[in-house]
Design a protein around this motif. Structure first.
Motif, PDB file in Angstrom:
ATOM      1  N   GLY A 261       0.828  -1.138  -0.172  1.00  0.00           N
ATOM      2  CA  GLY A 261      -0.051  -0.117   0.026  1.00  0.00           C
ATOM      3  C   GLY A 261       0.766   1.223   0.038  1.00  0.00           C
ATOM      4  O   GLY A 261       0.457   2.046  -0.745  1.00  0.00           O
ATOM      5  N   GLU A 262       1.821   1.231   0.793  1.00  0.00           N
ATOM      6  CA  GLU A 262       2.835   2.364   0.904  1.00  0.00           C
ATOM      7  C   GLU A 262       3.360   2.641  -0.466  1.00  0.00           C
ATOM      8  O   GLU A 262       3.758   3.806  -0.888  1.00  0.00           O
ATOM      9  N   ASP A 263       3.933   1.613  -1.290  1.00  0.00           N
ATOM     10  CA  ASP A 263       4.437   1.622  -2.578  1.00  0.00           C
ATOM     11  C   ASP A 263       3.466   2.210  -3.667  1.00  0.00           C
ATOM     12  O   ASP A 263       3.845   3.114  -4.376  1.00  0.00           O
ATOM     13  N   TYR A 264       2.340   1.780  -3.482  1.00  0.00           N
ATOM     14  CA  TYR A 264       1.317   2.446  -4.358  1.00  0.00           C
ATOM     15  C   TYR A 264       1.092   3.942  -4.244  1.00  0.00           C
ATOM     16  O   TYR A 264       1.020   4.632  -5.246  1.00  0.00           O
ATOM     17  N   MET A 265       1.043   4.386  -2.804  1.00  0.00           N
ATOM     18  CA  MET A 265       0.679   5.651  -2.531  1.00  0.00           C
ATOM     19  C   MET A 265       1.996   6.469  -2.939  1.00  0.00           C
ATOM     20  O   MET A 265       1.830   7.581  -3.432  1.00  0.00           O
TER      21      MET A 265
ATOM     22  N   SER B 215       4.305  10.562  -4.616  1.00  0.00           N
ATOM     23  CA  SER B 215       5.667  10.724  -4.772  1.00  0.00           C
ATOM     24  C   SER B 215       6.009  11.786  -3.465  1.00  0.00           C
ATOM     25  O   SER B 215       7.131  12.592  -3.480  1.00  0.00           O
ATOM     26  N   ARG B 216       5.580  11.477  -2.070  1.00  0.00           N
ATOM     27  CA  ARG B 216       5.830  12.327  -1.171  1.00  0.00           C
ATOM     28  C   ARG B 216       7.166  11.972  -0.408  1.00  0.00           C
ATOM     29  O   ARG B 216       7.793  12.853  -0.093  1.00  0.00           O
ATOM     30  N   LYS B 217       7.846  10.676  -0.556  1.00  0.00           N
ATOM     31  CA  LYS B 217       8.993  10.466   0.116  1.00  0.00           C
ATOM     32  C   LYS B 217      10.133  11.017  -0.912  1.00  0.00           C
ATOM     33  O   LYS B 217      11.076  11.363  -0.530  1.00  0.00           O
ATOM     34  N   GLU B 218       9.811  10.793  -2.139  1.00  0.00           N
ATOM     35  CA  GLU B 218      10.491  11.517  -3.339  1.00  0.00           C
ATOM     36  C   GLU B 218      10.835  12.941  -3.104  1.00  0.00           C
ATOM     37  O   GLU B 218      11.902  13.496  -3.010  1.00  0.00           O
ATOM     38  N   TRP B 219       9.778  13.617  -3.001  1.00  0.00           N
ATOM     39  CA  TRP B 219       9.957  15.128  -2.738  1.00  0.00           C
ATOM     40  C   TRP B 219      10.341  15.585  -1.324  1.00  0.00           C
ATOM     41  O   TRP B 219      11.383  16.511  -1.284  1.00  0.00           O
ATOM     42  N   THR B 220      10.125  14.878  -0.291  1.00  0.00           N
ATOM     43  CA  THR B 220      10.749  14.952   0.832  1.00  0.00           C
ATOM     44  C   THR B 220      12.549  14.762   0.869  1.00  0.00           C
ATOM     45  O   THR B 220      13.200  15.623   1.052  1.00  0.00           O
ATOM     46  N   HIS B 221      12.889  13.941   0.052  1.00  0.00           N
ATOM     47  CA  HIS B 221      14.178  13.684  -0.289  1.00  0.00           C
ATOM     48  C   HIS B 221      14.811  14.858  -1.021  1.00  0.00           C
ATOM     49  O   HIS B 221      15.879  15.127  -0.787  1.00  0.00           O
TER      50      HIS B 221
END
Length: 81
Positions: free
Chosen positions: A41-45, A50-56
């Motif tokens: 589910g986390e991978d799908y979200m 792209s929240r993790k990507e933008w945080t990075h």
């Protein structure tokens, strides 16, 4: 998830993640949202938003700005190389 079809007629970019998530839930024995399916589910979200990507990206930009600020202040530590 709408249909799974992308804008140009192919499979949408996130559909494989959605399919893995739904497959995990369907194979699960529990009635509730199964714990073992949370990573899917986390991978799908992440694919959708792209929240993790933008945080990075924000952290990298912030660190680059800090490095530039330190270099201009003479704290670059380059050692003359």
């Amino acid at each position: 998830m709408a249909s799974g079809w992308g804008l140009r007629g192919g499979v949408s970019r996130c559909y494989p993640f959605f399919a893995m998530y739904m497959n995990c839930i369907q194979e699960s024995k529990s009635e509730e949202k199964p714990v073992e399916c949370i990573p899917y589910g986390e991978d799908y979200m992440e694919c959708l938003h792209s929240r993790k990507e933008w945080t990075h990206v924000e952290a990298v930009v912030k660190q680059n700005e800090l490095n530039l600020k330190n270099a201009k202040a003479g704290g670059g530590g380059g050692g003359g190389h």
